[in-house]
Scaffold this motif. Structure first.
Motif, short mmCIF file in Angstrom:
data_model
loop_
_atom_site.label_atom_id
_atom_site.label_comp_id
_atom_site.label_asym_id
_atom_site.label_seq_id
_atom_site.Cartn_x
_atom_site.Cartn_y
_atom_site.Cartn_z
N LEU A 1 0.87 -1.17 0.00
CA LEU A 1 0.00 0.00 0.00
C LEU A 1 0.91 1.23 0.00
CD1 LEU A 1 -2.67 -1.07 2.66
CD2 LEU A 1 -2.47 -1.73 0.26
N PRO A 2 1.08 1.86 -1.14
CA PRO A 2 2.05 2.96 -1.23
C PRO A 2 1.58 4.22 -0.50
CG PRO A 2 0.85 2.74 -3.29
CD PRO A 2 0.42 1.59 -2.43
N GLN B 1 7.59 -0.90 4.18
CA GLN B 1 8.46 -1.18 3.04
C GLN B 1 9.88 -0.72 3.31
OE1 GLN B 1 7.34 -0.97 -1.40
NE2 GLN B 1 8.16 1.06 -0.98
N ASP B 2 10.02 0.37 4.05
CA ASP B 2 11.33 0.89 4.43
C ASP B 2 11.25 1.36 5.87
OD1 ASP B 2 13.80 2.00 4.71
OD2 ASP B 2 13.54 3.56 3.19
N LYS C 1 12.95 6.46 4.54
CA LYS C 1 13.69 7.42 3.73
C LYS C 1 12.76 8.10 2.74
CE LYS C 1 18.01 4.79 4.00
NZ LYS C 1 19.03 4.04 3.22
N ASP C 2 13.00 9.38 2.54
CA ASP C 2 12.19 10.19 1.63
C ASP C 2 10.71 10.13 1.99
OD1 ASP C 2 14.50 10.84 0.15
OD2 ASP C 2 14.31 9.00 -1.02
N GLY C 3 10.43 9.91 3.28
CA GLY C 3 9.05 9.90 3.72
C GLY C 3 8.27 8.65 3.34
N ASP C 4 8.97 7.59 2.93
CA ASP C 4 8.29 6.37 2.51
C ASP C 4 7.72 5.63 3.73
OD1 ASP C 4 7.35 4.13 1.27
OD2 ASP C 4 9.29 3.37 0.61
N VAL C 5 6.40 5.60 3.84
CA VAL C 5 5.74 4.89 4.93
C VAL C 5 4.78 3.83 4.37
CG1 VAL C 5 5.94 6.74 6.64
CG2 VAL C 5 4.00 6.75 5.04
#
Length: 215
Positions: free
Chosen positions: A37-38, A84-85, A89-93
């Protein structure tokens, strides 16, 4: 002197409480797959990530920058969800949901808590930054896709065979029935003729022999 104070207070309020309008997205997954789920937070200062499903009271995933929080997590998601991370990083939740089933269908929301440059300030987003409407379907063949077609095909052949056999058996039965009817009809005619002849003979009057008269 009052106006600058009011202006500063307003700027502080805007800086601390920033709301991001979340766009709802639809995701369709097949049962048994791992689904992502991006979602992306507005900056790299996220310290808490909270994924929820609208119809559940417990968390799907509650993650702090020091690790996952398992308290109050819904039992059906234990050992099945992760970020996922984890470094975000870069706000990836983005959320990874493993081995999905039809029971995982629903609307998922992501909330975040972020740290402002000032150590005493935290950006709290009360509105979800991501909304995902997840739909789970069975993969082709699992519920009888190919198997069902094959079964229908084989069943059709089998049904056809049974139908042909039934027609053949019906034809034989009809022939036998006609033959039996013909035999019974002939027998009835013969019996009738014998009966009629016998009746005629029994109804003929007795005629004595004619005596010869002397010449």
């Amino acid at each position: 002197m009052e106006m600058p104070a009011v202006t500063a207070l307003a700027l502080l309020f805007v800086g601390v409480f920033t709301f991001v309008t979340a766009e709802q997205k639809n995701i369709t997954a097949e049962s048994g797959q791992d689904v992502t789920l991006p979602c992306r937070a507005p900056n790299n200062n996220t310290i808490v990530v909270e994924w929820r499903r609208a119809d559940l009271d417990e968390y799907v995933l509650l993650y702090r920058d020091e690790g996952s929080v398992l308290e109050e997590q819904h039992p059906s998601f234990m050992n099945r969800v992760d970020l996922q991370d984890r470094q975000m990083k870069d706000g990836d939740v983005s959320l990874i949901l493993k081995n999905v089933t039809v029971n995982d269908a629903g609307t998922y929301e992501c909330h975040v808590v972020q740290r402002e440059p000032s150590p005493k300030k935290r950006l709290i987003n009360n509105k979800p930054i991501c909304i995902m409407d997840v739909r789970v379907v069975d993969p082709p063949g699992q519920t009888g896709g190919d198997t069902e077609d094959g079964g229908k095909e084989d069943g059709g052949k089998e049904a056809g065979g049974k139908e042909d056999g039934g027609k053949e058996a019906g034809s034989v039965g009809l022939i036998v029935c006609l033959l039996v009817s013909a035999v019974l009809l002939v027998a009835a005619v013969v019996v009738f003729l014998i009966y009629r002849k016998h009746k005629q003979q029994s109804q003929d009057p007795y005629q004595p022999p004619v005596e010869m008269q002397p010449v």
